[in-house]
Design a protein around this motif. Structure first.
Motif, short mmCIF file in Angstrom:
data_model
loop_
_atom_site.label_atom_id
_atom_site.label_comp_id
_atom_site.label_asym_id
_atom_site.label_seq_id
_atom_site.Cartn_x
_atom_site.Cartn_y
_atom_site.Cartn_z
N LYS A 22 -15.09 20.87 -52.43
CA LYS A 22 -13.79 20.62 -51.82
C LYS A 22 -12.72 20.55 -52.91
N THR A 23 -11.63 21.28 -52.71
CA THR A 23 -10.56 21.35 -53.70
C THR A 23 -9.48 20.33 -53.36
N HIS A 71 -13.06 26.59 -58.43
CA HIS A 71 -12.98 26.61 -56.97
C HIS A 71 -12.32 27.90 -56.54
N ASN A 89 -5.51 21.03 -54.17
CA ASN A 89 -4.60 21.91 -53.45
C ASN A 89 -3.44 21.15 -52.82
N PHE A 144 -8.61 35.30 -53.27
CA PHE A 144 -8.99 33.89 -53.26
C PHE A 144 -7.82 33.03 -53.71
N ASN A 151 -11.42 29.76 -52.79
CA ASN A 151 -11.47 29.76 -51.33
C ASN A 151 -10.88 31.08 -50.83
#
Length: 567
Positions: A164-165, A43, A168, A111, A45
């Motif tokens: 979707k992480t 992942h 986090n 990221f 983002n």
């Protein structure tokens, strides 16, 4: 806290806790080499660029303020130089400068990312073993994998391909990365060969990605014709049977499968699939009539003289079996062949009829030719002088030529090729004819054979047939211009283990990099190598379990002997 149950399986998710200063692109390769089923997800983002720079500037300003305070305090104590600043502060300052350069000068993005691996096992003990193997693979690259304690459910949801992480929830799971850090872990350089055709055939697994290899040669390639090349003992015969002949029979029941079998290696398959087995030898009860013609209505304009082509075939045959064939002989052969079809109209004439008409010709050269050819028309070698008594329209037809030797073998090969041509013409527009020429090097022993075979190879493609040549003598194939042209025009090529001298020759015709060559110079096992399909080349493997009926059916005697000695 560190694992979960999925149905009857034990499972866990691990993440990379500690990264090296530089992470190379071999980590995923090392993980897939473990040989167990894994799910790997990355992942990433991206931060807003302005936010990234602001964050870096803040970190840089903060650490510089701390360094100034440290220097002032150290000066009061009489300490100067590098000792005045802590190693941690200096490392953070260097890191901030580096990240700033990455973003501003090299157009990198920042990221927030996480690298996770999920594994399943049948027992807790097996799960522990798998976990240790994953961690060991990571340590090769100075990477530390750690269980996601007390957040396995969030980790499971993070593994789902929904972008979707869920991990986090805690900052300790996440890591700031640049574009390059992310890119090195995405295996874009890996090439897979997977068809979306419902009729594609399974060719094994990709040795790099472990993904399946599937291909529909007729639909996916511009030219479906192909060759299978491998040195003696490379597993060529087993590959041809398990990945080509048997799947073709099962996948395409409406198509015709023809096998030219010079060494009697396909008879077991023929009996298993109720094939029409044709043994070509003196005294054999199965016969092919050399004088059979294709359906004239199916011929293209340039092939619209089948009698003339039959005369050319007989000329070529006599060139192979007689010491000398003169221009006068050629003229007589052409005349007698046309007379044969003109006179005998109530049935298909035979080579015996052809000989009778030859004897009627007044020239001395005709009598001499009749005498020289008598053994093949009326005598003990008259294997093609009988009316056809086999079912040539059967789905699977196998020609067994093992009992032939000397001049008869090239003679028989040319007759069989002529039969194949007749069938391809007759089948055009109705079904696809798939032809397998084993021991293809036998077709390149003389200039006449090589030219006749390569012409046939090119012509059948035009009529929608799919020819495949199989040989262990690559040097014989590439020694002639016709062989090199045949290879260059084939979009489907299977390369098993090759000799160094042959690799050198192949590299002149096929684009093989050093990284690809190692898969055929020192393959990991028998029956592994490269599949070239158009512009795509992938290393493959397709092991057949020894205890299966399939292995018993396809393994040659030599292959079985090697296996039994190994045991």
């Amino acid at each position: 806290p560190d694992q979960m149950r999925l149905d009857k399986k034990y499972a866990k998710v691990l993440f990379i806790r500690n990264y090296p200063s530089f992470l190379n692109d071999r980590l995923i390769k090392s993980l897939t080499d473990i040989g167990i089923e894994l799910a790997i997800t990355i992942h990433a983002n991206p931060y807003d660029i302005s936010e990234s720079i602001k964050k870096i500037n803040n970190a840089e300003a903060q650490v510089k303020m701390d360094m100034i305070k440290s220097q002032k305090g150290a000066a009061r104590d009489g300490i100067t130089g590098d000792l005045a600043v802590s190693g941690v502060a200096k490392a953070i300052a260097d890191e901030a400068t580096k990240w700033k350069d990455e973003v501003e000068d090299r157009d990198q993005k920042i990221f927030s990312g996480v690298f996770c691996v999920m594994v399943k096992a049948d027992s807790e003990e097996e799960l522990i073993d798998y976990t240790n193997r994953i961690q060991q693979a990571g340590r090769k690259h100075v990477v530390e994998f750690e269980e996601v304690y007390y957040h396995q459910e969030e980790a499971l949801n993070t593994m789902l391909p929904i972008g979707k992480t869920y991990l986090n929830v805690k900052s300790r799971f996440m890591r700031d990365m640049t574009t390059t850090n992310i890119a090195t872990q995405i295996p874009f350089t890996n090439t897979d060969l997977q068809s979306d055709s419902p009729n594609a055939i399974y060719y094994g697994q990709n040795q790099i990605s472990n993904n399946i290899i599937t291909l529909d040669r007729q639909r996916d390639l511009n030219t479906a014709s192909g060759v299978i090349l491998g040195s003696s003992g490379s597993g060529k015969s087993v590959f041809t049977k398990t990945s080509e002949v048997i799947p073709t029979i099962l996948r395409y029941p409406d198509d015709r499968v023809i096998v030219v079998d010079p060494e009697d290696e396909y008879s077991d398959i023929g009996r298993a699939f109720d094939a029409q087995l044709i043994t070509i030898s003196p005294g054999s009860p199965t016969h092919l009539n050399l004088m059979d013609l294709p359906d004239e209505d199916s011929l293209a304009a340039e092939d619209a003289d089948p009698v003339g082509q039959k005369a050319s075939l007989i000329m070529g045959l006599f060139e192979n079996i007689l010491k000398e064939v003169t221009d006068e002989d050629f003229s007589i052969i052409d005349r007698v062949t046309r007379l044969c079809y003109e006179r005998i109209t109530d049935r298909t004439p035979t080579l015996s009829d052809w000989h009778d008409i030859l004897l009627e010709q007044p020239e001395d050269v005709a009598q001499q030719l009749a005498l020289k050819s008598e053994s093949y028309t009326k005598g003990s070698q008259n294997i093609f002088a009988h009316e056809t008594n086999v079912d040539l329209t059967h789905q699977v037809v196998i020609f067994n030529l093992k009992q032939l030797d000397g001049k008869l073998k090239p003679f028989a090969l040319m007759v069989v090729q002529d039969y194949i041509w007749n069938q391809v013409v007759n089948n055009q527009g109705k079904l696809t004819t798939r032809i397998y020429f084993d021991e293809m090097q036998n077709q390149f022993l003389t200039d006449d054979q090589a030219q006749f075979f390569t012409n046939l190879y090119a012509r059948v493609r035009k009529y929608g047939a799919i020819p495949t040549g199989i040989t262990q003598n690559v040097e014989t194939l590439l020694a002639r211009t016709e062989g090199r042209k045949l290879l260059a025009n084939s979009e489907f090529i299977v390369l098993l283990k090759q000799k160094k001298t042959d690799i050198r020759l192949l590299a002149e015709t096929i684009n093989l990099t050093d990284a690809l060559i190692r898969y055929i110079e020192k393959p990991k096992a028998k029956g592994t190598g490269l599949i070239v399909a158009g512009q795509t080349t992938v290393p493959f493997e397709n092991p057949i379990p020894k205890h299966t009926e399939l292995f018993r059916l396809v393994a040659t005697d030599a292959y079985r002997t090697v296996e039994s000695q190994a045991k």
